[in-house]
Design a protein around this motif. Structure first.
Motif, mmCIF file in Angstrom:
data_model
loop_
_atom_site.group_PDB
_atom_site.id
_atom_site.type_symbol
_atom_site.label_atom_id
_atom_site.label_comp_id
_atom_site.label_asym_id
_atom_site.label_seq_id
_atom_site.Cartn_x
_atom_site.Cartn_y
_atom_site.Cartn_z
ATOM 1 N N VAL A 10 0.742 -1.306 0.122
ATOM 2 C CA VAL A 10 0.019 0.007 -0.007
ATOM 3 C C VAL A 10 0.943 0.943 -0.130
ATOM 4 O O VAL A 10 0.707 2.244 -0.619
ATOM 5 C CB VAL A 10 -0.987 0.048 1.199
ATOM 6 N N LEU A 11 1.934 1.161 0.846
ATOM 7 C CA LEU A 11 2.890 2.540 1.021
ATOM 8 C C LEU A 11 3.244 2.635 -0.365
ATOM 9 O O LEU A 11 3.660 3.753 -0.888
ATOM 10 C CB LEU A 11 3.727 2.388 2.073
ATOM 11 N N LYS A 13 3.077 1.628 -3.389
ATOM 12 C CA LYS A 13 1.990 2.285 -4.552
ATOM 13 C C LYS A 13 1.764 3.534 -4.157
ATOM 14 O O LYS A 13 1.577 4.462 -5.238
ATOM 15 C CB LYS A 13 0.754 1.285 -4.546
ATOM 16 N N ALA A 14 1.521 4.277 -3.131
ATOM 17 C CA ALA A 14 1.063 5.596 -2.586
ATOM 18 C C ALA A 14 2.346 6.391 -3.139
ATOM 19 O O ALA A 14 2.282 7.543 -3.401
ATOM 20 C CB ALA A 14 0.835 5.709 -1.213
ATOM 21 N N LEU A 15 3.465 5.736 -3.047
ATOM 22 C CA LEU A 15 5.132 6.684 -3.400
ATOM 23 C C LEU A 15 5.287 6.881 -4.607
ATOM 24 O O LEU A 15 6.110 7.564 -5.127
ATOM 25 C CB LEU A 15 6.033 5.974 -2.569
ATOM 26 N N THR A 16 4.733 5.959 -5.571
ATOM 27 C CA THR A 16 5.163 5.795 -6.799
ATOM 28 C C THR A 16 4.214 6.316 -7.723
ATOM 29 O O THR A 16 2.903 6.238 -7.375
ATOM 30 C CB THR A 16 5.571 4.335 -7.335
ATOM 31 N N ASP A 17 4.655 6.675 -9.096
ATOM 32 C CA ASP A 17 3.756 7.248 -10.135
ATOM 33 C C ASP A 17 3.304 5.931 -11.005
ATOM 34 O O ASP A 17 2.200 6.084 -11.346
ATOM 35 C CB ASP A 17 4.475 7.947 -11.178
ATOM 36 N N ARG A 19 2.075 2.758 -10.129
ATOM 37 C CA ARG A 19 1.770 1.902 -9.354
ATOM 38 C C ARG A 19 1.560 0.506 -10.016
ATOM 39 O O ARG A 19 1.566 -0.724 -9.144
ATOM 40 C CB ARG A 19 0.256 2.269 -8.978
#
Length: 94
Positions: A10-11, A13-17, A19
Motif C-alpha cells: 500500500v505504501l 503504491k502511494a509513493l510511486t507514479d 503503481r
C-alpha cells in the motif's frame, strides 16, 4: 498474505507514479520473513527517499506489522523487474 506485505504494498503504491509496476513478494528464510519490494527503475529514488529516510520508515513499519504477527521481517527494495518464479523459489540474491 501477511500484514507486513500489505503495509509495504500500500505504501509503495502511494509513493510511486507507476503503481502497476509495484510487486511485493514474501518468502520464509531461516525463521525470518523476507519481503521483497520490486519497483520500476525510475521509481527507486521515490521509495528510498532522501538519505534513505523513506526506506528506513518502510522497514520500521513492516517490522512493526510483522511483530504483531510474531514474525521477524526483512525488507529488501529492488529496482529489477519482478520475474514470476525467479525470486519466489526461496533463493534470494544478496
Amino acid at each position: 498474505m501477511s500484514a507486513a506485505r500489505d503495509v509495504v504494498e500500500v505504501l509503495a503504491k502511494a509513493l510511486t507514479d507507476r503503481r502497476d509496476e509495484v510487486r511485493v513478494v514474501e518468502s520464509q528464510h531461516q525463521g525470518t520473513t523476507l519481503v521483497e519490494l520490486y519497483v520500476a527503475a525510475g521509481e527507486l529514488g521515490r521509495v528510498i527517499g532522501k538519505q534513505g529516510r523513506t526506506a528506513a520508515a518502510l522497514r520500521t513499519l513492516a517490522a512493526a506489522a510483522g511483530e504483531k504477527e510474531g514474525k521477524t521481517i526483512t525488507l529488501e527494495i529492488r529496482d529489477t523487474p519482478y520475474r514470476a518464479g525467479g525470486q519466489e523459489s526461496g533463493k534470494a540474491e544478496r
